[in-house]
Design a protein around this motif. Structure first.
Motif, short mmCIF file in Angstrom:
data_model
loop_
_atom_site.label_atom_id
_atom_site.label_comp_id
_atom_site.label_asym_id
_atom_site.label_seq_id
_atom_site.Cartn_x
_atom_site.Cartn_y
_atom_site.Cartn_z
N UNK A 62 -9.93 11.11 4.24
CA UNK A 62 -8.79 10.90 5.14
C UNK A 62 -9.28 10.67 6.56
N UNK A 63 -8.80 9.62 7.18
CA UNK A 63 -9.17 9.31 8.57
C UNK A 63 -7.92 9.53 9.42
N UNK A 64 -7.91 10.56 10.30
CA UNK A 64 -6.72 10.82 11.09
C UNK A 64 -6.36 9.63 11.98
N UNK A 65 -5.11 9.19 11.92
CA UNK A 65 -4.61 8.08 12.74
C UNK A 65 -3.15 8.38 13.10
N UNK A 66 -2.74 7.92 14.27
CA UNK A 66 -1.35 8.11 14.71
C UNK A 66 -0.49 6.88 14.41
N UNK A 67 -1.16 5.72 14.44
CA UNK A 67 -0.45 4.45 14.28
C UNK A 67 -1.34 3.52 13.47
N UNK A 68 -0.72 2.72 12.60
CA UNK A 68 -1.50 1.72 11.85
C UNK A 68 -0.89 0.34 12.09
N UNK A 69 -1.70 -0.56 12.60
CA UNK A 69 -1.27 -1.96 12.75
C UNK A 69 -1.61 -2.71 11.46
N UNK A 70 -0.66 -3.52 11.01
CA UNK A 70 -0.87 -4.31 9.79
C UNK A 70 -0.43 -5.75 10.04
N UNK A 71 -0.85 -6.64 9.17
CA UNK A 71 -0.32 -8.01 9.21
C UNK A 71 1.02 -8.01 8.48
N UNK A 72 2.02 -8.65 9.07
CA UNK A 72 3.35 -8.73 8.43
C UNK A 72 3.95 -10.10 8.74
N UNK A 73 3.42 -11.13 8.10
CA UNK A 73 3.90 -12.48 8.43
C UNK A 73 5.39 -12.65 8.12
N UNK A 74 6.15 -13.19 9.09
CA UNK A 74 7.58 -13.39 8.86
C UNK A 74 7.85 -14.59 7.97
N UNK A 102 0.88 -1.17 0.00
CA UNK A 102 0.00 0.00 0.00
C UNK A 102 0.92 1.22 0.00
N UNK A 103 0.65 2.22 -0.85
CA UNK A 103 1.52 3.39 -0.89
C UNK A 103 1.68 4.01 0.50
N UNK A 155 -10.63 -2.17 5.90
CA UNK A 155 -10.50 -3.34 5.03
C UNK A 155 -9.75 -3.01 3.75
N UNK A 156 -9.86 -1.77 3.32
CA UNK A 156 -9.14 -1.37 2.11
C UNK A 156 -8.70 0.08 2.29
N UNK A 157 -7.45 0.34 1.99
CA UNK A 157 -6.97 1.73 2.06
C UNK A 157 -6.21 2.03 0.76
N UNK A 158 -6.29 3.30 0.34
CA UNK A 158 -5.61 3.70 -0.90
C UNK A 158 -4.18 4.11 -0.62
N UNK A 159 -3.92 4.59 0.61
CA UNK A 159 -2.58 5.04 0.93
C UNK A 159 -2.54 5.66 2.32
N UNK A 160 -1.40 6.20 2.66
CA UNK A 160 -1.22 6.85 3.96
C UNK A 160 -0.73 8.27 3.72
N UNK A 161 -1.11 9.17 4.60
CA UNK A 161 -0.52 10.53 4.55
C UNK A 161 0.36 10.70 5.77
N UNK A 162 1.59 11.12 5.50
CA UNK A 162 2.56 11.31 6.59
C UNK A 162 3.08 12.74 6.58
N UNK A 163 3.51 13.18 7.75
CA UNK A 163 4.20 14.46 7.86
C UNK A 163 5.35 14.27 8.81
N UNK A 164 6.50 14.82 8.48
CA UNK A 164 7.69 14.72 9.32
C UNK A 164 7.98 13.26 9.71
N UNK A 165 7.76 12.35 8.78
CA UNK A 165 8.09 10.95 9.02
C UNK A 165 7.12 10.22 9.94
N UNK A 166 5.97 10.85 10.21
CA UNK A 166 4.99 10.20 11.09
C UNK A 166 3.63 10.14 10.40
N UNK A 167 2.88 9.08 10.68
CA UNK A 167 1.54 8.93 10.09
C UNK A 167 0.62 10.03 10.58
#
Ligand SMILES: Cc1cc2nc3c(=O)[nH]c(=O)nc-3n(C[C@H](O)[C@H](O)[C@H](O)COP(=O)(O)OP(=O)(O)OC[C@H]3O[C@@H](n4cnc5c(N)ncnc54)[C@H](O)[C@@H]3O)c2cc1C
Length: 269
Positions: free
Chosen positions: A191-203, A114-115, A169-181
């Motif tokens: 746009x839905x303001x969020x500070x942190x996004x949890x994602x699945x990242x299977x190792x 996701x961008x 369930x579906x997002x087009x991308x993230x907006x960041x400023x100064x290296x933070x979401x």
């Protein structure tokens, strides 16, 4: 034999294994490509005594500790193959043989495509509530669902951390400023303001170099080990994310130690 023990990978698991066997006066060579998976994170959340230490700082301290041991050598480089006779070949053509090999090459965490996610991975975009959930408490948390099971697993944990969790369930991308979401961008542009996004990242285990060993697997992808870190190949041990169902630095240290004890027992005097 070129050395008693070769440790493949110099992350938490590999360095702990080298420390323990080196202190038992076994000669150990650590071969490390220098790309620990947690490098993007600011700190090692949840590690007793070191929860505010940056991941790379822990490894720098560990390497300095190992440098004091005459039994331990560190070599920068990437192993390209491990043979059943414990010959390890490096990408530069060098071949070395050891009485025991400890595999500690870690895993590649597969993040959603996701961008904006790759740029914020390990800081504002995270996968593990035990690692970084505490630091995200009481903030505006987003959860990018990877399916019903993933969302049902994480939602109760995230809801313990904050009253403001939004599942996407579906997002087009993230907006960041100064290296933070700053916000999650929905497919319709909202746009839905969020500070942190949890994602699945299977190792996914970094196992290409030792594919020829045909190691027995415990789960779909983990390397199967016994209580002393022994794999199904004679003289080959494994530790860290290769063997941990709930990957964490504490697990890496513990399994590195466990493999080192197994090596020391098996090599004898
Ligand atoms: C973004 C992120 C954040 C995390 N945050 C936390 C946290 O806050 N707290 C926590 O407890 N856990 C955290 N984790 C999990 C933790 O980082 C891992 O469980 C731990 O690093 C695993 O240690 P390891 O030694 O098995 O692997 P790594 O630390 O990944 O080290 C493996 C090493 O082996 C090297 N290597 C790989 N292949 C080869 C090869 N063929 N030849 C030579 N060298 C090779 C790599 O370059 C690397 O240096 C995080 C993970 C990620 C991805």
């Amino acid at each position: 034999m070129d050395t008693d023990v070769i440790v493949l990978g110099g992350g938490s698991a590999g360095l702990q294994a080298a420390l323990t066997v080196g202190r038992m006066r076994l000669d150990v060579l650590v071969i490390d490509a220098g790309e620990p998976s947690n490098a993007p994170a600011h700190a090692i959340g949840g590690l007793l005594g070191a929860h505010d230490v940056a991941p790379l700082d822990l490894l720098v301290t560990g390497r300095a500790q190992l440098a004091e041991l005459p039994t331990v050598r560190l070599l920068g480089g990437e192993a390209s193959s491990v043979e059943p006779d414990r010959t390890v070949s490096l990408a530069d053509g060098t071949s070395l043989t050891a009485r025991a090999v400890v595999l500690a090459t870690g895993a590649d965490y597969e993040i959603p495509v996701v961008p904006g996610i790759a740029e914020l991975w390990g800081t504002s975009v995270i996968h593990c509530p035990f690692c970084h959930g505490w630091e995200a408490r009481d903030s505006r948390i987003g959860l990018l669902s990877a399916g019903e099971e993933h969302a049902a697993h994480l939602l109760p944990m995230l809801s313990r951390l904050t009253a403001d969790v939004e599942v996407f369930d579906a997002v087009a991308g993230l907006r960041a400023e100064d290296g933070a979401l700053r916000a999650v961008v929905l497919p319709d542009g909202t746009e839905v303001p969020r500070d942190v996004l949890f994602v699945a990242a299977p190792p996914a285990p970094r196992d290409a170099a030792f594919a020829r060993l045909g190691l027995k697997r415990a789960e779909p992808s983990l390397v199967a080990i016994d209580m002393f870190g022994r794999t199904s190949a004679a003289g080959v041990y494994a530790a860290g994310d290769l063997v941990s169902a709930a990957p964490a630095v504490a697990q890496a240290l513990a399994t590195g130690q466990r493999a080192a004890v197994g090596v020391t027992r098996d090599l004898g005097a």
